[in-house]
Design a protein around this motif. Structure first.
Motif, PDB file in Angstrom:
ATOM      1  N   ILE A  96      -6.623   0.999   5.319  1.00  0.00           N
ATOM      2  CA  ILE A  96      -5.919  -0.205   5.398  1.00  0.00           C
ATOM      3  C   ILE A  96      -5.172  -0.365   4.222  1.00  0.00           C
ATOM      4  CG2 ILE A  96      -6.047  -2.782   5.696  1.00  0.00           C
ATOM      5  CD1 ILE A  96      -6.903  -1.518   7.914  1.00  0.00           C
ATOM      6  N   LEU A  97      -5.867  -0.167   2.888  1.00  0.00           N
ATOM      7  CA  LEU A  97      -5.268  -0.226   1.704  1.00  0.00           C
ATOM      8  C   LEU A  97      -3.917   0.903   1.172  1.00  0.00           C
ATOM      9  CD1 LEU A  97      -8.806  -0.668  -0.496  1.00  0.00           C
ATOM     10  CD2 LEU A  97      -6.827  -2.429  -0.282  1.00  0.00           C
ATOM     11  N   SER A  98      -4.065   1.806   1.951  1.00  0.00           N
ATOM     12  CA  SER A  98      -3.085   2.995   1.641  1.00  0.00           C
ATOM     13  C   SER A  98      -1.776   2.507   2.666  1.00  0.00           C
ATOM     14  CB  SER A  98      -3.467   4.288   2.269  1.00  0.00           C
ATOM     15  OG  SER A  98      -3.514   4.475   3.661  1.00  0.00           O
ATOM     16  N   GLY A  99      -1.947   1.583   3.552  1.00  0.00           N
ATOM     17  CA  GLY A  99      -0.782   1.008   4.353  1.00  0.00           C
ATOM     18  C   GLY A  99      -0.533   2.089   5.448  1.00  0.00           C
ATOM     19  N   ARG A 100      -1.562   2.992   5.753  1.00  0.00           N
ATOM     20  CA  ARG A 100      -1.482   3.764   7.086  1.00  0.00           C
ATOM     21  C   ARG A 100      -1.567   3.007   8.139  1.00  0.00           C
ATOM     22  NH1 ARG A 100      -3.943   6.067  11.002  1.00  0.00           N
ATOM     23  NH2 ARG A 100      -3.053   7.888  11.726  1.00  0.00           N
ATOM     24  N   THR A 101      -2.667   1.971   8.196  1.00  0.00           N
ATOM     25  CA  THR A 101      -2.937   1.293   9.375  1.00  0.00           C
ATOM     26  C   THR A 101      -2.914  -0.186   8.950  1.00  0.00           C
ATOM     27  OG1 THR A 101      -4.673   3.140   9.714  1.00  0.00           O
ATOM     28  CG2 THR A 101      -5.076   0.637  10.838  1.00  0.00           C
ATOM     29  N   GLY A 154       0.710  -1.048  -0.063  1.00  0.00           N
ATOM     30  CA  GLY A 154      -0.047   0.005  -0.100  1.00  0.00           C
ATOM     31  C   GLY A 154       0.621   1.328   0.090  1.00  0.00           C
ATOM     32  N   LYS A 155       1.856   1.239   0.883  1.00  0.00           N
ATOM     33  CA  LYS A 155       2.552   2.514   0.951  1.00  0.00           C
ATOM     34  C   LYS A 155       3.690   2.574  -0.359  1.00  0.00           C
ATOM     35  CE  LYS A 155       3.334   2.134   5.860  1.00  0.00           C
ATOM     36  NZ  LYS A 155       4.014   1.552   7.109  1.00  0.00           N
ATOM     37  N   ARG A 156       4.116   1.458  -1.102  1.00  0.00           N
ATOM     38  CA  ARG A 156       4.787   1.553  -2.231  1.00  0.00           C
ATOM     39  C   ARG A 156       3.952   2.294  -3.347  1.00  0.00           C
ATOM     40  NH1 ARG A 156       8.453   0.187   1.073  1.00  0.00           N
ATOM     41  NH2 ARG A 156       7.880   2.491   1.603  1.00  0.00           N
ATOM     42  N   MET A 157       2.684   1.549  -3.263  1.00  0.00           N
ATOM     43  CA  MET A 157       1.623   2.182  -4.331  1.00  0.00           C
ATOM     44  C   MET A 157       1.538   3.581  -4.386  1.00  0.00           C
ATOM     45  SD  MET A 157       1.072  -0.375  -6.327  1.00  0.00           S
ATOM     46  CE  MET A 157       2.902  -0.608  -6.054  1.00  0.00           C
ATOM     47  N   ASN A 158       1.439   4.193  -3.207  1.00  0.00           N
ATOM     48  CA  ASN A 158       1.233   5.421  -2.872  1.00  0.00           C
ATOM     49  C   ASN A 158       2.418   6.389  -3.503  1.00  0.00           C
ATOM     50  OD1 ASN A 158      -0.987   5.110  -1.236  1.00  0.00           O
ATOM     51  ND2 ASN A 158       0.054   5.060   0.578  1.00  0.00           N
ATOM     52  N   GLU A 159       3.699   5.796  -3.300  1.00  0.00           N
ATOM     53  CA  GLU A 159       4.916   6.483  -3.636  1.00  0.00           C
ATOM     54  C   GLU A 159       4.988   6.518  -5.241  1.00  0.00           C
ATOM     55  OE1 GLU A 159       7.655   4.733  -0.137  1.00  0.00           O
ATOM     56  OE2 GLU A 159       7.980   4.121  -2.171  1.00  0.00           O
ATOM     57  N   ILE A 160       4.395   5.657  -5.959  1.00  0.00           N
ATOM     58  CA  ILE A 160       4.512   5.610  -7.376  1.00  0.00           C
ATOM     59  C   ILE A 160       3.127   5.962  -8.200  1.00  0.00           C
ATOM     60  CG2 ILE A 160       6.325   4.284  -7.506  1.00  0.00           C
ATOM     61  CD1 ILE A 160       4.757   1.971  -8.499  1.00  0.00           C
ATOM     62  N   GLY A 161       2.053   6.342  -7.332  1.00  0.00           N
ATOM     63  CA  GLY A 161       0.994   6.816  -7.808  1.00  0.00           C
ATOM     64  C   GLY A 161       0.214   5.723  -8.452  1.00  0.00           C
ATOM     65  N   ILE A 162      -0.109   4.390  -7.873  1.00  0.00           N
ATOM     66  CA  ILE A 162      -1.106   3.675  -8.261  1.00  0.00           C
ATOM     67  C   ILE A 162      -1.998   3.195  -7.073  1.00  0.00           C
ATOM     68  CG2 ILE A 162      -1.302   1.063  -8.963  1.00  0.00           C
ATOM     69  CD1 ILE A 162       1.676   1.049 -10.280  1.00  0.00           C
ATOM     70  N   ARG A 163      -3.080   3.056  -7.661  1.00  0.00           N
ATOM     71  CA  ARG A 163      -4.310   2.790  -6.620  1.00  0.00           C
ATOM     72  C   ARG A 163      -4.217   1.563  -6.058  1.00  0.00           C
ATOM     73  NH1 ARG A 163      -8.438   5.502  -3.587  1.00  0.00           N
ATOM     74  NH2 ARG A 163      -7.769   7.673  -4.018  1.00  0.00           N
ATOM     75  N   LEU A 164      -3.906   1.066  -5.179  1.00  0.00           N
ATOM     76  CA  LEU A 164      -4.297  -0.166  -4.498  1.00  0.00           C
ATOM     77  C   LEU A 164      -5.719  -0.388  -3.943  1.00  0.00           C
ATOM     78  CD1 LEU A 164      -3.161  -2.900  -3.797  1.00  0.00           C
ATOM     79  CD2 LEU A 164      -2.677  -2.437  -1.497  1.00  0.00           C
ATOM     80  N   PRO A 224       2.444  10.482  -7.656  1.00  0.00           N
ATOM     81  CA  PRO A 224       2.531   9.999  -6.208  1.00  0.00           C
ATOM     82  C   PRO A 224       1.339  10.719  -5.456  1.00  0.00           C
ATOM     83  CG  PRO A 224       4.679  10.655  -7.045  1.00  0.00           C
ATOM     84  CD  PRO A 224       3.793  11.286  -7.934  1.00  0.00           C
ATOM     85  N   MET A 225       0.810   9.826  -4.657  1.00  0.00           N
ATOM     86  CA  MET A 225      -0.095  10.399  -3.546  1.00  0.00           C
ATOM     87  C   MET A 225       0.600  10.741  -2.340  1.00  0.00           C
ATOM     88  SD  MET A 225      -3.422   9.809  -4.309  1.00  0.00           S
ATOM     89  CE  MET A 225      -4.432   9.515  -3.124  1.00  0.00           C
ATOM     90  N   LYS A 226       0.366  11.999  -2.089  1.00  0.00           N
ATOM     91  CA  LYS A 226       0.792  12.261  -0.768  1.00  0.00           C
ATOM     92  C   LYS A 226      -0.182  12.750   0.324  1.00  0.00           C
ATOM     93  CE  LYS A 226       4.313  14.923  -3.072  1.00  0.00           C
ATOM     94  NZ  LYS A 226       4.404  15.280  -4.263  1.00  0.00           N
ATOM     95  N   SER A 227       0.415  12.626   1.595  1.00  0.00           N
ATOM     96  CA  SER A 227      -0.718  12.685   2.613  1.00  0.00           C
ATOM     97  C   SER A 227      -0.189  13.500   3.852  1.00  0.00           C
ATOM     98  CB  SER A 227      -0.945  11.185   3.093  1.00  0.00           C
ATOM     99  OG  SER A 227      -0.072  10.591   4.088  1.00  0.00           O
ATOM    100  N   ARG A 228      -0.824  14.125   4.530  1.00  0.00           N
ATOM    101  CA  ARG A 228      -0.799  14.694   5.813  1.00  0.00           C
ATOM    102  C   ARG A 228      -1.750  14.314   7.034  1.00  0.00           C
ATOM    103  NH1 ARG A 228       0.247  21.161   4.727  1.00  0.00           N
ATOM    104  NH2 ARG A 228       0.855  20.749   6.827  1.00  0.00           N
TER     105      ARG A 228
END
Lengths: 249, 249
Positions: free
Chosen positions: B13-18, A27-37, A168-172
Motif C-alpha cells: 500500500i505504501l509503495s503505491g503498488r496496491t 508512494g510511486k513517486r517516492m520509489n522513483e526518487i529513492g525516498i521511503r514512504l 530509486p527503488m526498482k521493482s519486478r
C-alpha cells in the motif's frame, strides 16, 4: 535512504465518501526518487489532531506531506493548525495574493474567504498550483498540498526538486495462478538468500481465479534481477500459469 | 458515540503498488452503525511498528481493525506482532486447523506455512472467512482481518454483531457547479446556525468542469434535513446548475 510520511486530512476520506488516491500516487513517486514512504495517517478535520499528528511526524521523518484542508471554506483548517504546530504566526502571503489577483478577473470574486487561501505560516515557501492558482507551501520539512488529486499531483511536480533523493527503488513482479501457501516455504528460502531485495507476496482474485503476485523491490538492479530469477525458478516448479507483469511502479 | 481506528498493514500500500479499498469500505460501514472512524494508519510490514501502533491505538479507541499480513508467507507477520503487543502466546487454534483441514482436500496442501494461518494470540475469538476459510480473529477490542478486499468485507459481515453500535450517521449531498470560494461565507454561516450537522465542502473537477460537493452529516435526521434546506437555499441564490446527489454512504 531518507524517509517520508503522508498525512491525509479530511473527514470525507474517513467517512468513505471519497476514495483517497494521493497515497498511491505519492508512494510511486517516492520509489522513483529513492525516498521511503514509511507511514501514512488519515485524520479528521480537527485542529488539535492535526497539530499533534504533524508535530509527531515532522520530528520522526525527513519529509512530511499533508493533503487536504487548504481551501476557502469553514472546514479548511490545515494552515491554521500547521502554523500553530510550528509556533509561527499565520500571515497573508503577498505573492499568493498576487497569484489569486491574476486568477480572479473580477475583484469581487477575490473575497475574504478566498483570501484565506493566501494564509501561510510565516517563512513558508510557496508551491506552485498550475491548476487553480491557490498555492501549497513548504515550511521546514513539511509540504502542505491540496486534497484534490489533480491539484495535489501538479503541486508535487512543482516541489519535487526540493526533496532529498536517494537511490530509486526498482521493482519486478511475477504473477502465478496458484495459492501463496504452496509457494510460502520456497519463497521464504529465496527471501533469506536474497536479503538485499524485499519480496512481498500478495494473493488476489481475478475473474474468480485465485493468484499470487510476487513483488520484488530493491535499489540494486543486479540483486533484484538475481532474486527475480530465483523466484521465477521457484514458480516454474509448479504446473501453473505464470508470467512477469510489467511493473507500474 | 463509540470510536474506531483502522490500521492498514502492508508495504504494497505504501509503495503505491496496491490501491487500498478497505478504508472507504469500513468508513461507510461505520456510518451505518453509528461508530466514528476517527483515524486510519498505513504502516509497513515491520514487527516493532505493528506492535507500537497497535498498542497506541487499542488504548485510544473503542474498536481497532487491522487489515493485511495474516497469510502464509514470510512477510505475513501481523499475528506474531499482535500476540507480542498483547503479551500473549501465539497458539495454533484447533478450530482454525479444523476449518483448513476441510478446505484443503489433499493433506499435503495443508503444509506448515498454511498452518501458520491458524496461529492466533491465546484467547482470540475467530472471525469467519467464507471465501478462503483461513479465519480472522478478535482479541480484546482488536479485529484482525485479511487485506484482500473481498475477504476483508466478508469478514466484516461476520463480525459486525460484536461491535458497540450507536446512532447511524446519515448524510445528504448537494452538488453545485461553482467554485467553493463564492459559497464559503454563506456556508460558514449555515454551519454556525446548524452545529448539530457537520458540513463539508469538497471541490471537484468533473469533465473539466469545476464544482463543489456540499456534504451534510449527522445522526439527527430532522437537524440534517433543516441544514440541507439551508444549504439548498444558499446555493439557489447563485445562477448555477445544482442538485441533490443520492448519497452512496
Amino acid at each position: 535512504m531518507s524517509s517520508a510520511c503522508l498525512i491525509i486530512i479530511g473527514n470525507e476520506i474517513l467517512s468513505g465518501r471519497t476514495q483517497d488516491l494521493n497515497l498511491a500516487f505519492l508512494g510511486k513517486r517516492m520509489n522513483e526518487i529513492g525516498i521511503r514512504l514509511v507511514e501514512a495517517r488519515v485524520i479528521a478535520d480537527d485542529f488539535e489532531t492535526i497539530i499533534n499528528t504533524l508535530n509527531e511526524c515532522r520530528n520522526k521523518y525527513d519529509h512530511v506531506f499533508t493533503t487536504g484542508g487548504i481551501g476557502p471554506t469553514h472546514d479548511d483548517i490545515t494552515s491554521a493548525a500547521v502554523a500553530e504546530a510550528f509556533g509561527l504566526p499565520l500571515i497573508r502571503d503577498p505573492e499568493a495574493v498576487a497569484l489569486l489577483c491574476q486568477h480572479y478577473a473580477n475583484a469581487e470574486d477575490l473575497n475574504e474567504q478566498r483570501l484565506k487561501m493566501c494564509e501561510v505560516p510565516e517563512g513558508a515557501i510557496l508551491v506552485d498550483n498550475p491548476i487553480s492558482k491557490a498555492p501549497g507551501y513548504q515550511i521546514g520539512n513539511v509540504f502542505v498540498l491540496a486534497g484534490v488529486p489533480r491539484i495535489m499531483q501538479a503541486m508535487y511536480e512543482a516541489l519535487k526538486e526540493r526533496l532529498i533523493p536517494g537511490k530509486p527503488m526498482k521493482s519486478r513482479t511475477i504473477v502465478a495462478f496458484m495459492g501463496e501457501g504452496s509457494l510460502a516455504k520456497g519463497l521464504g528460502d529465496v527471501q533469506n538468500a536474497h536479503s538485499e531485495t524485499e519480496i512481498g507476496s500478495y494473493p488476489f482474485i481475478r475473474n474468480g481465479k485465485l493468484g499470487t503476485a510476487l513483488v520484488l523491490r530493491g535499489a540494486d538492479q543486479d540483486a533484484l534481477n538475481e532474486a527475480t530469477e530465483a523466484v521465477t525458478e521457484l514458480v516454474s516448479g509448479f504446473d501453473v500459469e505464470h508470467f512477469e507483469e510489467s511493473s507500474a511502479e
